[in-house]
Write a protein that holds these residues in place. Sequence first.
Motif, PDB file in Angstrom:
ATOM      1  N   MET A 176       0.854  -1.194   0.000  1.00 27.58           N
ATOM      2  CA  MET A 176       0.000   0.000   0.000  1.00 27.58           C
ATOM      3  C   MET A 176       0.891   1.245   0.000  1.00 27.58           C
ATOM      4  N   PRO A 177       0.629   2.244  -0.916  1.00 25.45           N
ATOM      5  CA  PRO A 177       1.464   3.432  -0.971  1.00 25.45           C
ATOM      6  C   PRO A 177       1.429   4.194   0.355  1.00 25.45           C
ATOM      7  N   GLU A 178       2.567   4.782   0.687  1.00 24.90           N
ATOM      8  CA  GLU A 178       2.628   5.558   1.913  1.00 24.90           C
ATOM      9  C   GLU A 178       1.867   6.864   1.748  1.00 24.90           C
ATOM     10  N   PRO A 179       1.343   7.437   2.831  1.00 25.34           N
ATOM     11  CA  PRO A 179       0.529   8.658   2.740  1.00 25.34           C
ATOM     12  C   PRO A 179       1.267   9.809   2.072  1.00 25.34           C
ATOM     13  N   LEU A 180       2.576   9.941   2.309  1.00 25.83           N
ATOM     14  CA  LEU A 180       3.330  11.039   1.719  1.00 25.83           C
ATOM     15  C   LEU A 180       3.368  10.936   0.191  1.00 25.83           C
ATOM     16  N   LEU A 181       3.485   9.714  -0.313  1.00 25.50           N
ATOM     17  CA  LEU A 181       3.466   9.511  -1.764  1.00 25.50           C
ATOM     18  C   LEU A 181       2.104   9.881  -2.334  1.00 25.50           C
ATOM     19  N   ILE A 182       1.052   9.464  -1.661  1.00 23.01           N
ATOM     20  CA  ILE A 182      -0.300   9.802  -2.120  1.00 23.01           C
ATOM     21  C   ILE A 182      -0.496  11.316  -2.148  1.00 23.01           C
ATOM     22  N   PHE A 183       0.014  11.984  -1.099  1.00 17.35           N
ATOM     23  CA  PHE A 183      -0.112  13.440  -1.035  1.00 17.35           C
ATOM     24  C   PHE A 183       0.648  14.105  -2.179  1.00 17.35           C
ATOM     25  N   ALA A 184       1.855  13.611  -2.480  1.00 15.61           N
ATOM     26  CA  ALA A 184       2.649  14.172  -3.567  1.00 15.61           C
ATOM     27  C   ALA A 184       1.940  13.999  -4.909  1.00 15.61           C
ATOM     28  N   ILE A 185       1.353  12.834  -5.125  1.00 17.27           N
ATOM     29  CA  ILE A 185       0.636  12.581  -6.376  1.00 17.27           C
ATOM     30  C   ILE A 185      -0.598  13.469  -6.480  1.00 17.27           C
ATOM     31  N   LEU A 186      -1.284  13.667  -5.364  1.00 12.05           N
ATOM     32  CA  LEU A 186      -2.468  14.536  -5.368  1.00 12.05           C
ATOM     33  C   LEU A 186      -2.094  15.973  -5.720  1.00 12.05           C
ATOM     34  N   ILE A 187      -0.964  16.454  -5.220  1.00 10.87           N
ATOM     35  CA  ILE A 187      -0.529  17.811  -5.554  1.00 10.87           C
ATOM     36  C   ILE A 187      -0.184  17.901  -7.040  1.00 10.87           C
ATOM     37  N   ALA A 188       0.489  16.854  -7.566  1.00 11.42           N
ATOM     38  CA  ALA A 188       0.804  16.834  -8.992  1.00 11.42           C
ATOM     39  C   ALA A 188      -0.475  16.857  -9.826  1.00 11.42           C
ATOM     40  N   VAL A 189      -1.466  16.089  -9.405  1.00 14.09           N
ATOM     41  CA  VAL A 189      -2.752  16.077 -10.110  1.00 14.09           C
ATOM     42  C   VAL A 189      -3.408  17.454 -10.036  1.00 14.09           C
ATOM     43  N   PHE A 190      -3.295  18.113  -8.896  1.00 13.64           N
ATOM     44  CA  PHE A 190      -3.864  19.459  -8.746  1.00 13.64           C
ATOM     45  C   PHE A 190      -3.220  20.437  -9.723  1.00 13.64           C
ATOM     46  N   VAL A 191      -1.890  20.363  -9.857  1.00 10.21           N
ATOM     47  CA  VAL A 191      -1.190  21.240 -10.797  1.00 10.21           C
ATOM     48  C   VAL A 191      -1.648  20.947 -12.221  1.00 10.21           C
ATOM     49  N   GLY A 192      -1.694  19.666 -12.600  1.00  4.95           N
ATOM     50  CA  GLY A 192      -2.142  19.308 -13.936  1.00  4.95           C
ATOM     51  C   GLY A 192      -3.584  19.699 -14.206  1.00  4.95           C
ATOM     52  N   PHE A 193      -4.419  19.521 -13.208  1.00  5.13           N
ATOM     53  CA  PHE A 193      -5.826  19.903 -13.317  1.00  5.13           C
ATOM     54  C   PHE A 193      -5.967  21.394 -13.636  1.00  5.13           C
ATOM     55  N   ASN A 194      -5.178  22.230 -12.950  1.00  3.61           N
ATOM     56  CA  ASN A 194      -5.235  23.677 -13.194  1.00  3.61           C
ATOM     57  C   ASN A 194      -4.633  24.051 -14.543  1.00  3.61           C
ATOM     58  N   ILE A 195      -3.610  23.336 -14.963  1.00  2.00           N
ATOM     59  CA  ILE A 195      -3.045  23.594 -16.286  1.00  2.00           C
ATOM     60  C   ILE A 195      -4.082  23.290 -17.361  1.00  2.00           C
ATOM     61  N   GLY A 196      -4.786  22.180 -17.221  1.00  2.00           N
ATOM     62  CA  GLY A 196      -5.831  21.848 -18.178  1.00  2.00           C
ATOM     63  C   GLY A 196      -6.944  22.875 -18.197  1.00  2.00           C
ATOM     64  N   GLY A 197      -7.295  23.383 -17.015  1.00  2.00           N
ATOM     65  CA  GLY A 197      -8.356  24.376 -16.941  1.00  2.00           C
ATOM     66  C   GLY A 197      -7.969  25.720 -17.517  1.00  2.00           C
ATOM     67  N   SER A 198      -6.681  26.070 -17.418  1.00  2.00           N
ATOM     68  CA  SER A 198      -6.255  27.406 -17.836  1.00  2.00           C
ATOM     69  C   SER A 198      -5.756  27.469 -19.275  1.00  2.00           C
ATOM     70  N   THR A 199      -5.350  26.337 -19.861  1.00  2.00           N
ATOM     71  CA  THR A 199      -4.781  26.374 -21.208  1.00  2.00           C
ATOM     72  C   THR A 199      -5.759  25.961 -22.298  1.00  2.00           C
ATOM     73  N   THR A 200      -6.893  25.388 -21.932  1.00  2.00           N
ATOM     74  CA  THR A 200      -7.855  24.964 -22.948  1.00  2.00           C
ATOM     75  C   THR A 200      -8.517  26.155 -23.626  1.00  2.00           C
ATOM     76  N   ALA A 201      -8.832  27.195 -22.863  1.00  2.00           N
ATOM     77  CA  ALA A 201      -9.490  28.363 -23.452  1.00  2.00           C
ATOM     78  C   ALA A 201      -8.606  29.101 -24.450  1.00  2.00           C
ATOM     79  N   PRO A 202      -7.323  29.370 -24.139  1.00  2.00           N
ATOM     80  CA  PRO A 202      -6.479  29.982 -25.168  1.00  2.00           C
ATOM     81  C   PRO A 202      -6.351  29.124 -26.418  1.00  2.00           C
ATOM     82  N   ALA A 203      -6.342  27.807 -26.254  1.00  2.00           N
ATOM     83  CA  ALA A 203      -6.169  26.922 -27.408  1.00  2.00           C
ATOM     84  C   ALA A 203      -7.422  26.848 -28.266  1.00  2.00           C
ATOM     85  N   PHE A 204      -8.588  26.643 -27.633  1.00  2.00           N
ATOM     86  CA  PHE A 204      -9.797  26.366 -28.399  1.00  2.00           C
ATOM     87  C   PHE A 204     -10.885  27.429 -28.223  1.00  2.00           C
TER      88      PHE A 204
END
Length: 382
Positions: free
Chosen positions: A1-29
């Motif tokens: 089972m992944p350690e909590p710190l790894l899960i937290f790090a992945i969640l932060i990475a997902v948060f960054v990617g989520f915001n990139i997707g939200g902010s770059t789609t409008a300029p593109a399309f």
Amino acid sequence: MPEPLLIFAILIAVFVGFNIGGSTTAPAFGPAVGASLVPKVVAGGLMAVFFGLGAATIGRRVVDTLGQQVLHDSSLFTLESSIVILGLVGLALFAGNRTGVPASTSMTTVGVIAGLGVASGELQWATMREILFWWVVAPIAGFAVSVVVGYVYYQRVADWISSSSADEPLFAIDRSGTIPTVTVTSSQRDELLAGVIVVGVGCLMAFSSGTSNIANVVAPLIGGGVIEMPIGIGLGSAAVALGALTIARRTLETLGSDIVELPLPAALVASTVSATIIVVLSLLGIPASFVVVATVSIAGLGWSRTLRGDGDSENRLSTPVGDGGVEPAEKHGALTPTGDGEPERELDFDPLESARVVTLQHVLPGVATASAYVVFSVAPVY
């Protein structure tokens, strides 16, 4: 089972990617959605597909640069330091959205990693000098190309797009059968070609975003050996896709992007020039800022129109804004009446506003870099 710190790090990475997707789609399309060429859900889907394609191909080179070549010792990317790095990048994104000036994610990520490198004494100065060199060259190239295009070709492009614009959507979804199909509603060759170009430029922007931005999501985790490259690429692309298909729908609806607020010909020219430069730099493994290159490209287009003497400040109109007030034309460009009585936005150039935006785009990464140096100096979690 992944350690909590790894899960937290992945969640932060997902948060960054989520915001990139939200902010770059409008300029593109945004231009394609605004012209009713594609619905918002299709725009989000295209963003997800082409971002993932760029990330899985050229984007690997930029991930290698950030994860392996900026620091002498990539083992400094521990779970703790990766959490700090991605957290500071996320905060910079949030601050940029709050100030109305989108921060450069690539510049912020490089700066934060550099802060770790200086604090630990492990920064690869040769790599940083190469990155900084291209950060200077890329905006100059974008500005110069945009000035030439704007001075020589812009009016021809604008006239062609205006004459090729359709009053109705060019594509429609036929749901009469068992399987929905896309049908073409226009028989005019120029209308179809113009529509394909608008959507195609959006796909190019999405691809260029994938080549550069995937490193901002997962480079620390991959560089530190926390996750493997294929898993990181998939994770980052999925996070961006989630943002593109959810929160980006709102930005596409309001068209709340500086690029989208431009007249369509200017948006297409600036987007094409900027995306091409970013793809070339990604091929070299250089993390670069689309938003900075796009800003100076827009400024170059505006300046070229000033050189031509196009646009009369005394004849500028005002355009209504969503709250029922009136917003000066200087903010979004002058408007001129078209043949059917509807105002058509023209490209305008405000050097002071351009300077303010570019300055803030560099200040936020600078603050993030200094913050990283202080954090890693006080709490060496590497």
